[in-house]
Design a protein around this motif. Structure first.
Motif, mmCIF file in Angstrom:
data_model
loop_
_atom_site.group_PDB
_atom_site.id
_atom_site.type_symbol
_atom_site.label_atom_id
_atom_site.label_comp_id
_atom_site.label_asym_id
_atom_site.label_seq_id
_atom_site.Cartn_x
_atom_site.Cartn_y
_atom_site.Cartn_z
ATOM 1 N N ASP A 72 3.323 -13.013 -1.596
ATOM 2 C CA ASP A 72 2.953 -13.462 -0.246
ATOM 3 C C ASP A 72 1.949 -12.506 0.393
ATOM 4 O O ASP A 72 0.995 -12.938 1.048
ATOM 5 N N ARG A 73 2.149 -11.222 0.207
ATOM 6 C CA ARG A 73 1.228 -10.224 0.766
ATOM 7 C C ARG A 73 -0.132 -10.310 0.078
ATOM 8 O O ARG A 73 -1.176 -10.284 0.725
ATOM 9 N N LEU A 74 -0.131 -10.404 -1.239
ATOM 10 C CA LEU A 74 -1.384 -10.334 -1.994
ATOM 11 C C LEU A 74 -2.210 -11.609 -1.939
ATOM 12 O O LEU A 74 -3.386 -11.589 -2.298
ATOM 13 N N THR A 75 -1.609 -12.697 -1.489
ATOM 14 C CA THR A 75 -2.375 -13.941 -1.392
ATOM 15 C C THR A 75 -2.842 -14.208 0.038
ATOM 16 O O THR A 75 -3.355 -15.293 0.320
ATOM 17 N N ARG A 76 -2.709 -13.240 0.910
ATOM 18 C CA ARG A 76 -3.313 -13.356 2.236
ATOM 19 C C ARG A 76 -4.835 -13.455 2.053
ATOM 20 O O ARG A 76 -5.355 -13.085 1.005
ATOM 21 N N PRO A 77 -5.542 -13.880 3.088
ATOM 22 C CA PRO A 77 -7.002 -13.995 2.946
ATOM 23 C C PRO A 77 -7.629 -12.644 2.580
ATOM 24 O O PRO A 77 -7.188 -11.589 3.057
ATOM 25 N N PRO A 78 -8.657 -12.670 1.732
ATOM 26 C CA PRO A 78 -9.353 -11.425 1.389
ATOM 27 C C PRO A 78 -9.794 -10.682 2.642
ATOM 28 O O PRO A 78 -10.104 -11.295 3.668
ATOM 29 N N VAL A 114 5.227 -3.373 -7.101
ATOM 30 C CA VAL A 114 4.814 -4.131 -8.288
ATOM 31 C C VAL A 114 5.359 -3.456 -9.540
ATOM 32 O O VAL A 114 5.917 -4.115 -10.427
ATOM 33 N N VAL A 115 5.228 -2.141 -9.623
ATOM 34 C CA VAL A 115 5.760 -1.405 -10.774
ATOM 35 C C VAL A 115 7.271 -1.607 -10.861
ATOM 36 O O VAL A 115 7.808 -1.861 -11.943
ATOM 37 N N ASP A 116 7.963 -1.531 -9.736
ATOM 38 C CA ASP A 116 9.416 -1.744 -9.726
ATOM 39 C C ASP A 116 9.763 -3.117 -10.282
ATOM 40 O O ASP A 116 10.687 -3.248 -11.104
ATOM 41 N N VAL A 117 9.061 -4.136 -9.846
ATOM 42 C CA VAL A 117 9.338 -5.494 -10.329
ATOM 43 C C VAL A 117 9.050 -5.602 -11.825
ATOM 44 O O VAL A 117 9.850 -6.173 -12.581
ATOM 45 N N ASP A 152 12.840 -12.630 -5.832
ATOM 46 C CA ASP A 152 12.602 -12.546 -4.383
ATOM 47 C C ASP A 152 11.630 -11.420 -4.045
ATOM 48 O O ASP A 152 10.731 -11.589 -3.201
ATOM 49 N N ARG A 153 11.792 -10.273 -4.687
ATOM 50 C CA ARG A 153 10.871 -9.147 -4.456
ATOM 51 C C ARG A 153 9.468 -9.497 -4.904
ATOM 52 O O ARG A 153 8.491 -9.188 -4.224
ATOM 53 N N GLY A 165 25.387 -9.106 -12.167
ATOM 54 C CA GLY A 165 25.218 -10.219 -13.094
ATOM 55 C C GLY A 165 23.744 -10.478 -13.342
ATOM 56 O O GLY A 165 22.903 -10.215 -12.482
ATOM 57 N N THR A 166 23.441 -10.988 -14.500
ATOM 58 C CA THR A 166 22.052 -11.210 -14.894
ATOM 59 C C THR A 166 21.352 -12.185 -13.946
ATOM 60 O O THR A 166 20.220 -11.946 -13.525
ATOM 61 N N GLY A 167 22.026 -13.267 -13.589
ATOM 62 C CA GLY A 167 21.416 -14.261 -12.710
ATOM 63 C C GLY A 167 21.057 -13.690 -11.348
ATOM 64 O O GLY A 167 19.957 -13.927 -10.834
ATOM 65 N N ALA A 168 21.975 -12.937 -10.768
ATOM 66 C CA ALA A 168 21.716 -12.332 -9.465
ATOM 67 C C ALA A 168 20.588 -11.306 -9.550
ATOM 68 O O ALA A 168 19.747 -11.221 -8.655
ATOM 69 N N TRP A 169 20.570 -10.539 -10.636
ATOM 70 C CA TRP A 169 19.507 -9.539 -10.828
ATOM 71 C C TRP A 169 18.155 -10.233 -10.914
ATOM 72 O O TRP A 169 17.183 -9.808 -10.282
ATOM 73 N N ILE A 170 18.099 -11.303 -11.662
ATOM 74 C CA ILE A 170 16.843 -12.053 -11.805
ATOM 75 C C ILE A 170 16.423 -12.635 -10.457
ATOM 76 O O ILE A 170 15.246 -12.578 -10.085
#
Length: 192
Positions: free
Chosen positions: A113-119, A184-187, A106-107, A96-101
């Motif tokens: 979350d990973r990319l906003t860790r401290p530099p 990122v490409v997958d998303v 979530d991904r 279903g579209t909602g579940a896919w979205i």
């Protein structure tokens, strides 16, 4: 009519070949993979079907008189896009579209979350005297992707695919950075 060997496409070949000392992708390996990809794409029930991620991760040996890498890479991008569109359509039809979205959201949140860790602390470092990706360059790209995911700042899938980093001693581990860029490409492809 003259035949320029740099641009000529011999009978039965799909891409121009390299000339002189330049190396290109091994012809038989490219032809075999693209044949397998075509068969998998045309088969709706193939148990050995390929996915967009498989197309993205394929690599070929470099040889003299091989296919020009730029031409093959451009074709692989189109093949990956076709597989991703099919996966998106199948996923929406199945869950279903909602579940896919929600799955895609979530991904995207995991990546954010990973990319906003401290530099300088976003990824593990290469061990010992090993080399990895330049930390400052990866952090710049991470900030741009995070702004895309969080605020919708413009970034294209082509930009993510084309990113390249120089190396440095004790830089970020390549496998981790590459895995996140693939995610990122997958998303991006999942949302069309």
């Amino acid at each position: 009519m003259t035949n320029d060997s740099r641009d000529a496409r011999p009978a039965g070949h799909s891409f121009p070949r390299t000339a002189g000392r330049a190396k290109g992708y091994q012809v038989s390996a490219v032809d075999e993979f693209l044949g397998r990809a075509r068969a998998a794409f045309e088969s709706a029930t193939d148990a050995d079907a390929l996915a967009a991620a498989d197309v993205r991760s394929v690599s070929f040996r470099l040889v003299k008189r091989g296919y020009q890498p730029e031409a093959v890479d451009a074709a692989l991008v189109r093949v990956e896009d076709a597989f991703a569109a099919r996966e998106r359509d199948q996923g929406m039809a199945t869950t279903g579209t909602g579940a896919w979205i929600n799955q895609t959201r979530d991904r995207a949140q995991e990546i954010l979350d990973r990319l906003t860790r401290p530099p300088r602390r976003r990824f593990d470092r290469a061990r010992g005297l090993g080399y990895g990706y330049r930390i400052d360059e990866v952090d710049i790209v991470a900030d741009k992707i995070a702004a895309y995911l969080a605020d919708g700042k413009p970034v294209t899938v082509e930009q993510v695919r084309a990113v390249a980093f120089r190396m440095q001693r004790r830089g970020y581990r390549e496998t981790q950075v590459d895995a996140v860029l693939d995610a990122v490409v997958d998303v991006m492809l999942a949302v069309g």
